[in-house]
Design an enzyme around this catalytic site. Structure first.
Site, PDB file in Angstrom:
ATOM      1  N   ARG A  21       0.836  -1.216   0.000  1.00  0.00           N
ATOM      2  CA  ARG A  21       0.000   0.000   0.000  1.00  0.00           C
ATOM      3  C   ARG A  21       0.866   1.260   0.000  1.00  0.00           C
ATOM      4  O   ARG A  21       0.343   2.370  -0.087  1.00  0.00           O
ATOM      5  CB  ARG A  21      -0.882   0.038   1.248  1.00  0.00           C
ATOM      6  CG  ARG A  21      -1.837  -1.120   1.368  1.00  0.00           C
ATOM      7  CD  ARG A  21      -3.172  -0.759   0.754  1.00  0.00           C
ATOM      8  NE  ARG A  21      -3.995  -1.947   0.672  1.00  0.00           N
ATOM      9  CZ  ARG A  21      -5.263  -1.950   0.316  1.00  0.00           C
ATOM     10  NH1 ARG A  21      -5.854  -0.820  -0.003  1.00  0.00           N
ATOM     11  NH2 ARG A  21      -5.942  -3.051   0.259  1.00  0.00           N
ATOM     12  N   SER A  22       2.173   1.098   0.146  1.00  0.00           N
ATOM     13  CA  SER A  22       3.031   2.272   0.321  1.00  0.00           C
ATOM     14  C   SER A  22       3.019   3.226  -0.875  1.00  0.00           C
ATOM     15  O   SER A  22       3.032   4.445  -0.673  1.00  0.00           O
ATOM     16  CB  SER A  22       4.455   1.839   0.654  1.00  0.00           C
ATOM     17  OG  SER A  22       4.454   1.231   1.925  1.00  0.00           O
ATOM     18  N   THR A  67      10.402  -4.048   2.449  1.00  0.00           N
ATOM     19  CA  THR A  67       9.351  -4.898   2.993  1.00  0.00           C
ATOM     20  C   THR A  67       9.691  -6.360   2.760  1.00  0.00           C
ATOM     21  O   THR A  67      10.819  -6.689   2.348  1.00  0.00           O
ATOM     22  CB  THR A  67       7.968  -4.471   2.436  1.00  0.00           C
ATOM     23  OG1 THR A  67       6.954  -5.197   3.134  1.00  0.00           O
ATOM     24  CG2 THR A  67       7.829  -4.712   0.948  1.00  0.00           C
ATOM     25  N   LYS A  71      13.538  -7.323   5.034  1.00  0.00           N
ATOM     26  CA  LYS A  71      13.775  -6.453   6.197  1.00  0.00           C
ATOM     27  C   LYS A  71      14.992  -6.847   7.031  1.00  0.00           C
ATOM     28  O   LYS A  71      15.701  -5.988   7.539  1.00  0.00           O
ATOM     29  CB  LYS A  71      12.532  -6.413   7.089  1.00  0.00           C
ATOM     30  CG  LYS A  71      11.393  -5.560   6.538  1.00  0.00           C
ATOM     31  CD  LYS A  71      10.262  -5.537   7.547  1.00  0.00           C
ATOM     32  CE  LYS A  71       9.225  -4.498   7.202  1.00  0.00           C
ATOM     33  NZ  LYS A  71       8.286  -4.283   8.325  1.00  0.00           N
ATOM     34  N   ASN A  92      13.105  -1.083   8.056  1.00  0.00           N
ATOM     35  CA  ASN A  92      11.966  -0.876   7.141  1.00  0.00           C
ATOM     36  C   ASN A  92      12.113   0.386   6.294  1.00  0.00           C
ATOM     37  O   ASN A  92      11.349   0.603   5.362  1.00  0.00           O
ATOM     38  CB  ASN A  92      10.633  -0.859   7.912  1.00  0.00           C
ATOM     39  CG  ASN A  92      10.389   0.450   8.640  1.00  0.00           C
ATOM     40  OD1 ASN A  92      11.337   1.155   8.985  1.00  0.00           O
ATOM     41  ND2 ASN A  92       9.129   0.783   8.869  1.00  0.00           N
ATOM     42  N   ASP A 108       8.696   1.232  12.598  1.00  0.00           N
ATOM     43  CA  ASP A 108       7.485   0.495  12.967  1.00  0.00           C
ATOM     44  C   ASP A 108       7.093   0.691  14.442  1.00  0.00           C
ATOM     45  O   ASP A 108       5.908   0.794  14.757  1.00  0.00           O
ATOM     46  CB  ASP A 108       7.649  -1.004  12.691  1.00  0.00           C
ATOM     47  CG  ASP A 108       7.561  -1.332  11.208  1.00  0.00           C
ATOM     48  OD1 ASP A 108       6.894  -0.575  10.468  1.00  0.00           O
ATOM     49  OD2 ASP A 108       8.141  -2.347  10.780  1.00  0.00           O
ATOM     50  N   GLY A 134       2.033 -13.093  19.016  1.00  0.00           N
ATOM     51  CA  GLY A 134       2.871 -13.089  17.815  1.00  0.00           C
ATOM     52  C   GLY A 134       4.320 -12.863  18.193  1.00  0.00           C
ATOM     53  O   GLY A 134       4.612 -12.287  19.248  1.00  0.00           O
ATOM     54  N   GLY A 137       8.214 -10.146  12.875  1.00  0.00           N
ATOM     55  CA  GLY A 137       8.813  -8.826  12.776  1.00  0.00           C
ATOM     56  C   GLY A 137       7.934  -7.745  13.380  1.00  0.00           C
ATOM     57  O   GLY A 137       8.428  -6.847  14.084  1.00  0.00           O
ATOM     58  N   ILE A 223      -3.076  -5.536  14.353  1.00  0.00           N
ATOM     59  CA  ILE A 223      -2.219  -5.002  13.284  1.00  0.00           C
ATOM     60  C   ILE A 223      -2.793  -5.309  11.904  1.00  0.00           C
ATOM     61  O   ILE A 223      -2.360  -4.753  10.909  1.00  0.00           O
ATOM     62  CB  ILE A 223      -0.755  -5.508  13.363  1.00  0.00           C
ATOM     63  CG1 ILE A 223      -0.667  -7.023  13.140  1.00  0.00           C
ATOM     64  CG2 ILE A 223      -0.086  -5.098  14.656  1.00  0.00           C
ATOM     65  CD1 ILE A 223       0.700  -7.448  12.599  1.00  0.00           C
ATOM     66  N   GLY A 246      -5.325  -1.623  12.454  1.00  0.00           N
ATOM     67  CA  GLY A 246      -3.971  -1.829  11.937  1.00  0.00           C
ATOM     68  C   GLY A 246      -3.537  -0.805  10.905  1.00  0.00           C
ATOM     69  O   GLY A 246      -2.338  -0.674  10.613  1.00  0.00           O
TER      70      GLY A 246
HETATM   71  P1  ATR Z   1       5.419 -10.211  10.447  1.00  0.00           P
HETATM   72  O1  ATR Z   1       6.781  -9.777  10.031  1.00  0.00           O
HETATM   73  O2  ATR Z   1       4.300  -9.479   9.737  1.00  0.00           O
HETATM   74  O3  ATR Z   1       5.230 -10.213  11.920  1.00  0.00           O
HETATM   75  P2  ATR Z   1       5.931 -13.063  10.380  1.00  0.00           P
HETATM   76  O4  ATR Z   1       7.337 -12.829  10.813  1.00  0.00           O
HETATM   77  O5  ATR Z   1       5.661 -14.042   9.287  1.00  0.00           O
HETATM   78  O6  ATR Z   1       5.254 -11.716   9.893  1.00  0.00           O
HETATM   79  O7  ATR Z   1       5.086 -13.456  11.686  1.00  0.00           O
HETATM   80  C1  ATR Z   1       3.766 -13.865  11.608  1.00  0.00           C
HETATM   81  C2  ATR Z   1       3.217 -14.117  13.013  1.00  0.00           C
HETATM   82  O8  ATR Z   1       1.874 -14.624  12.875  1.00  0.00           O
HETATM   83  C3  ATR Z   1       3.986 -15.169  13.799  1.00  0.00           C
HETATM   84  O9  ATR Z   1       3.889 -14.861  15.175  1.00  0.00           O
HETATM   85  C4  ATR Z   1       3.208 -16.433  13.459  1.00  0.00           C
HETATM   86  O10 ATR Z   1       3.320 -17.467  14.404  1.00  0.00           O
HETATM   87  P3  ATR Z   1       4.522 -18.575  14.264  1.00  0.00           P
HETATM   88  O11 ATR Z   1       5.774 -17.884  14.746  1.00  0.00           O
HETATM   89  O12 ATR Z   1       4.094 -19.682  15.143  1.00  0.00           O
HETATM   90  O13 ATR Z   1       4.576 -18.931  12.811  1.00  0.00           O
HETATM   91  C5  ATR Z   1       1.790 -15.902  13.484  1.00  0.00           C
HETATM   92  N1  ATR Z   1       0.876 -16.770  12.723  1.00  0.00           N
HETATM   93  C6  ATR Z   1       0.704 -16.810  11.382  1.00  0.00           C
HETATM   94  N2  ATR Z   1      -0.216 -17.742  11.039  1.00  0.00           N
HETATM   95  C7  ATR Z   1      -0.628 -18.313  12.214  1.00  0.00           C
HETATM   96  C8  ATR Z   1      -1.580 -19.335  12.547  1.00  0.00           C
HETATM   97  N3  ATR Z   1      -2.282 -19.974  11.602  1.00  0.00           N
HETATM   98  N4  ATR Z   1      -1.738 -19.653  13.861  1.00  0.00           N
HETATM   99  C9  ATR Z   1      -1.028 -19.014  14.828  1.00  0.00           C
HETATM  100  N5  ATR Z   1      -0.127 -18.038  14.567  1.00  0.00           N
HETATM  101  C10 ATR Z   1       0.073 -17.696  13.292  1.00  0.00           C
END
Ligand code: ATR
Length: 282
Positions: A21-22, A67, A71, A92, A108, A134, A137, A223, A246
């Site tokens: 979207r940037s 992105t 990153k 970022n 961020d 979570g 990143g 988010i 978000g």
């Molecule tokens: P970002 O940089 O946007 O944070 P990411 O590094 O891919 O993206 O992190 C995604 C987060 O969503 C992680 O905390 C991931 O959990 P895992 O570390 O266990 O993978 C979480 N996430 C994504 N899909 C998930 C799901 N189906 N159930 C639980 N957690 C999920």
């Protein structure tokens, strides 16, 4: 606005980058402030990332956003990093300095805090523990932001516990890893809950979370911004919790970058929100 030969240039490097979207966001501000400049999508394959980044000063770019999936690579590739980028472990925003070096920043954490101030102005991070779901990143940036805002405890809960443990190890106190099965207890005395996962995003599994144990005074942040009103946020609003979407973090993280490249400190307005939410030209 017509561009001239003196146009200031910036863009976003990602692979893929079409979903970003940037360009809509920075393009709106360039138009609004009548700036002779351009912000373009830069589709860069992972194997080409270092060379593409090094090309920015040669091409006369003021800098670029970075992105997925670049990153972390950006942190290692730049010449100078700010404190936030070091602690989060990712860059970022890249700014080309006057002498042609690459400065890596992470905005961020700033964007997260600004969005909270904007959408939940009564929230005070010092008033109680925070629960962050979570450990990717986005979660890292949020934990750094909350630590800097003197949150007394940041409880990090993640499906993959090793990732939460790594986050705690890297960022340190006052963050602690909490097991997913202890979510209800963790929410009990919390002043803030943040969904920092992709759960609840269009095309992703839903976030199945009952906010019942959480005080109705606690702020709830998602988010995810597609959809803008997630199931989590509508659950929060129904029970009277201050709710923060978000989109705010996305818009506010862009402000310091825009100012560094184009020399104007831009505002986040309702018109900007509408412009960024508008579907891109197919
Ligand atoms: P970002 O940089 O946007 O944070 P990411 O590094 O891919 O993206 O992190 C995604 C987060 O969503 C992680 O905390 C991931 O959990 P895992 O570390 O266990 O993978 C979480 N996430 C994504 N899909 C998930 C799901 N189906 N159930 C639980 N957690 C999920």
């Amino acid at each position: 606005m017509t561009m001239t030969g003196k146009a200031k240039l910036a863009g976003v490097m990602g692979w893929p980058v079409a979903h970003s979207r940037s360009p809509q966001l920075h393009g709106y501000w360039l138009e609004q402030y009548g700036i002779d400049g351009a912000y373009v999508p830069l589709p860069v394959r992972p194997e080409d990332f270092d060379a593409a980044l090094r090309a920015l000063p040669m091409l006369g770019f003021r800098g670029a956003n970075v992105t997925v999936p670049h990153k972390q690579a950006a942190l290692a590739a730049v010449d100078i990093t700010d404190d936030a980028a070091q602690r989060i472990g990712a860059v970022n925003t890249v700014v080309v300095t006057e002498d042609g070096r690459l400065e890596g920043r992470n905005t961020d954490a700033y964007g997260f805090m600004e969005s909270l101030h904007e959408q939940a102005p009564a929230f005070d991070p010092t008033h109680g523990p925070a629960v962050v779901l979570g450990a990717g990143g986005a979660a890292r940036a949020i934990v750094v932001a909350l630590a800097d805002a003197r949150s007394p405890e940041i409880r990090v809960i993640n499906r993959t516990t090793a990732r939460a443990d790594a986050l705690i190890r890297d960022i340190g106190s006052p963050s602690v890893a909490v097991d997913l099965s202890d979510m209800a207890t963790a929410l009990g005395d919390a002043a803030l809950f943040v969904n920092a996962t992709s759960l609840g995003m269009s095309g992703q599994p839903p976030l199945e979370l009952d906010l019942a144990p959480l005080s109705t005074d606690a702020a709830v942040v998602d988010i995810v911004y597609e959809p803008l009103e997630t199931a989590l946020l509508s659950q929060a609003r129904k029970r009277g919790n201050p709710a923060v979407d978000g989109l705010g973090m996305l818009l506010h993280q862009a402000r310091p970058a825009f100012e560094a490249w184009f020399g104007v400190a831009p505002d986040v307005t309702d018109a900007l929100r509408a412009a960024v939410l508008r579907p891109g030209k197919g």
